[in-house]
Design a protein around this motif. Structure first.
Motif, PDB file in Angstrom:
ATOM      1  N   ALA B  26       0.828  -1.217   0.000  1.00 14.03           N
ATOM      2  CA  ALA B  26       0.000   0.000   0.000  1.00 14.03           C
ATOM      3  C   ALA B  26       0.858   1.260   0.000  1.00 14.03           C
ATOM      4  O   ALA B  26       0.527   2.260  -0.646  1.00 14.03           O
ATOM      5  N   ALA B  27       2.000   1.201   0.705  1.00 15.38           N
ATOM      6  CA  ALA B  27       2.871   2.386   0.800  1.00 15.38           C
ATOM      7  C   ALA B  27       3.843   2.456  -0.376  1.00 15.38           C
ATOM      8  O   ALA B  27       4.561   3.443  -0.550  1.00 15.38           O
ATOM      9  N   ALA B  37      10.420   1.650   8.941  1.00 16.45           N
ATOM     10  CA  ALA B  37       9.505   2.763   9.240  1.00 16.45           C
ATOM     11  C   ALA B  37       8.643   2.443  10.463  1.00 16.45           C
ATOM     12  O   ALA B  37       8.491   3.262  11.371  1.00 16.45           O
ATOM     13  N   LEU B  38       8.117   1.206  10.507  1.00 20.31           N
ATOM     14  CA  LEU B  38       7.203   0.844  11.592  1.00 20.31           C
ATOM     15  C   LEU B  38       7.945   0.694  12.918  1.00 20.31           C
ATOM     16  O   LEU B  38       7.421   1.028  13.982  1.00 20.31           O
ATOM     17  N   GLU B  47       9.000  11.704   4.867  1.00 20.01           N
ATOM     18  CA  GLU B  47       7.792  11.453   4.068  1.00 20.01           C
ATOM     19  C   GLU B  47       7.539   9.940   3.952  1.00 20.01           C
ATOM     20  O   GLU B  47       6.402   9.479   4.041  1.00 20.01           O
ATOM     21  N   THR B  48       8.642   9.181   3.769  1.00 21.40           N
ATOM     22  CA  THR B  48       8.481   7.727   3.626  1.00 21.40           C
ATOM     23  C   THR B  48       7.895   7.127   4.900  1.00 21.40           C
ATOM     24  O   THR B  48       6.911   6.383   4.861  1.00 21.40           O
ATOM     25  N   VAL B  52       4.299   5.165   5.169  1.00 22.73           N
ATOM     26  CA  VAL B  52       4.153   3.802   5.689  1.00 22.73           C
ATOM     27  C   VAL B  52       3.194   3.796   6.885  1.00 22.73           C
ATOM     28  O   VAL B  52       2.279   2.967   6.948  1.00 22.73           O
ATOM     29  N   ARG B  53       3.377   4.765   7.785  1.00 20.52           N
ATOM     30  CA  ARG B  53       2.522   4.781   9.000  1.00 20.52           C
ATOM     31  C   ARG B  53       1.069   5.017   8.614  1.00 20.52           C
ATOM     32  O   ARG B  53       0.165   4.367   9.142  1.00 20.52           O
ATOM     33  N   ASN B  54       0.837   5.927   7.671  1.00 18.74           N
ATOM     34  CA  ASN B  54      -0.551   6.177   7.237  1.00 18.74           C
ATOM     35  C   ASN B  54      -1.155   4.913   6.620  1.00 18.74           C
ATOM     36  O   ASN B  54      -2.307   4.560   6.896  1.00 18.74           O
TER      37      ASN B  54
END
Lengths: 347, 347
Positions: B26-27, B37-38, B47-48, B52-54
């Motif tokens: 999705a990201a 990222a997580l 931004e990355t 990913v979080r969004n």
């Protein structure tokens, strides 16, 4: 990290508990032979199976259920989110725990303390632990906000805790039927001049019970004037004070319906001290049938019982059905039962 | 099957809950970027990370805690094995659950129904679920048999449930100190002619309380003749009957020590009906301080409180220490506190 990476790492980590590797080593067989023996699969000599099983027993080997849960996509755990820990929730807890334990499902007890933040933290923990289902248990008939499981499809049952969502399953005690049981019983015993002493009027259950009482008496053709009704708290001191007020207003009252058993205990004490005989002069009924309180009353208190153990059993039973793919929804009202003792005057 | 095989199989299985693969897709990033990222690791563009979080939030992605537990060798769960579900265990439950929840540890509630077979089944389930520790909670001072964890090294705490094992940790309410609090308080108020009404003599707690009462009165130079002691059941009807028997025998009794609060309620009713004034003529103290029962008594009942919430907190606290590698052992007696109301005659 991906499940794959996680999984690869698992076996690299030293483990306190004995693994299948230890068992295979101790039995002097290969991992696959060991696995076949323990899972009772494949073709093996009886002696080999025996040797592996003995080695497993001696080492105290237990299959790692976390690994199995990860594999099966089922954790065999259920989250029980209760609004708080208080006496009347106990039979509900017992009914839920007994029913799930019989199916080898372990129950996480989560106490939200009537606090949305704590509830949120518990829900996040339950979802992270991959529970197979969640039971939200309250103690009120008043509407509550639905719990938010986000995108999770985890089956959810609300018990004694109704929400405004037609797709949700809510199991509730039938307060109206419970109140009707008590009033119709007193009417059948020839009571005519009713009084009602109950709790805070802003609670749904309190309103339902009074409305039902009015309806039953109306059906029977008896009136219930406003001066024979008192709302306050559901405790013993209020019952004692309220009974004295009502009998000062109207000494001819011959039946008192009480909002709780402890409240009824206060009523019985007040009547005894006024020289009013229960049940000959006045019949008294309690609500919720708290055993030690109702049975120790003088005379023993007739009360209605919400069958909370059965309510808990039903909640667990329906959750199991949902976990097994059978959808459940809607509000279901479960019956009270009347427990007749001496305070009502039944022979 | 080995953990390795299990783990390999995991990712081959379809999963209902979204995985890190779905988030990465999705990201529009790689798995490793997504993982960084997580887990807030490595060097990434802000931004990355955000993207990913969004994506994770939108998909409702939750890290699989079963996988993490398998990896860490810790499940962040604790088993609570109770002998049965009854009112007085509630503060103990609450103290344990609150303390562990604050440490993000979930509690399995296991009700043994005072049955060894059910206890065994619960213990097996808890060990298979790799709980980090187990609390065995009872309600008696009487010795119980140790639970058998086989080869498991799982930390274990006994609370309100003593066993004969010097290596075990047992947390108990100090019954002797509790009884002493009540009797010394009555003595300090000038009471001299004591009576004692309590439960079955075959229970250790009942014996300890009577022995302590004798000792305190002996220290103070007052006697306690056998005809001023009655043992039966700890309920209200027995308190009512026993008070009448004792006052028929000796109308000069000026203090009654009761084995429970409900028993004391029966005593207070009997005294009121005999025209004996509490506290002016007779001082009465209960035991265990069951709030609604003690506060609603007329007059409100002075009682001793075993601080069961604190006992539960201490049990959870010590178990956490053991889980973190700090050994604990021995029998520890925790203090009661005296809750003074009006039935004792304190100004």
């Amino acid at each position: 990290m991906t499940d794959q990476e996680t999984a690869n790492k698992v076996v690299r980590l030293g483990r306190v508990a004995p693994t299948i590797h230890d068992v295979a080593r101790a039995a002097g067989v290969s991992i696959s032979t060991c696995s076949k023996a323990l899972n009772n699969k494949g073709k093996l000599k009886i002696e080999t199976r025996e040797r592996v099983r003995n080695a497993a027993t001696q080492l105290g080997f237990r299959p790692n259920e976390l690994a199995q849960s990860l594999l099966r996509g089922r954790s065999f755990t259920v989250g029980l989110l209760i609004s708080d820990i208080y006496p009347r929730v106990m039979p509900l807890l017992a009914g839920i725990e007994d029913t799930l334990a019989a199916e080898h499902i372990s129950v996480f007890l989560c106490n939200a303390h009537d606090d949305r933040t704590r509830e949120r933290q518990h829900l996040n923990a339950l979802l992270a632990k991959q529970v197979d289902g969640i039971i939200v248990a309250g103690r009120r008939v008043d509407l509550r906000a639905p719990v938010d499981l986000g995108h999770s499809q985890t089956p959810l049952v609300y018990v004694y805790s109704p929400i405004d969502d037609p797709d949700a399953l809510c199991l509730m005690p039938n307060e109206s039927q419970g109140a009707r049981l008590a009033i119709e019983h007193l009417c059948a015993l020839g009571r005519r001049r009713f009084a009602h002493i109950s709790g805070p009027r802003d609670r749904a259950a309190i309103q339902i019970r009074e409305a039902t009482m009015r309806q039953v008496l109306d059906e029977q053709g008896y009136d219930l004037p406003a001066q024979r009704i008192l709302h306050g708290s559901l405790d013993e001191p209020f019952g004692y004070a309220a009974a004295n007020i009502l009998l000062d207003r109207d000494p001819d009252i011959d039946a008192i319906s009480c909002g709780s058993d402890v409240l009824a205990r206060g009523v019985l004490d007040a009547l005894r001290e006024r020289g009013v005989c229960v049940p000959d002069d006045v019949g008294v009924v309690g609500y919720h049938n708290m055993e030690p309180i109702a049975t120790a009353a003088r005379p023993p208190l007739t009360s209605v019982d919400a069958n909370l153990y059965e309510l808990g059993h039903r909640a667990a039973h329906d959750l199991l059905a949902m976990i097994n793919g059978q959808p459940r929804a809607g509000v279901h009202l479960l019956p009270f039962r009347l427990v007749v003792r001496q305070s009502c005057g039944a022979r």
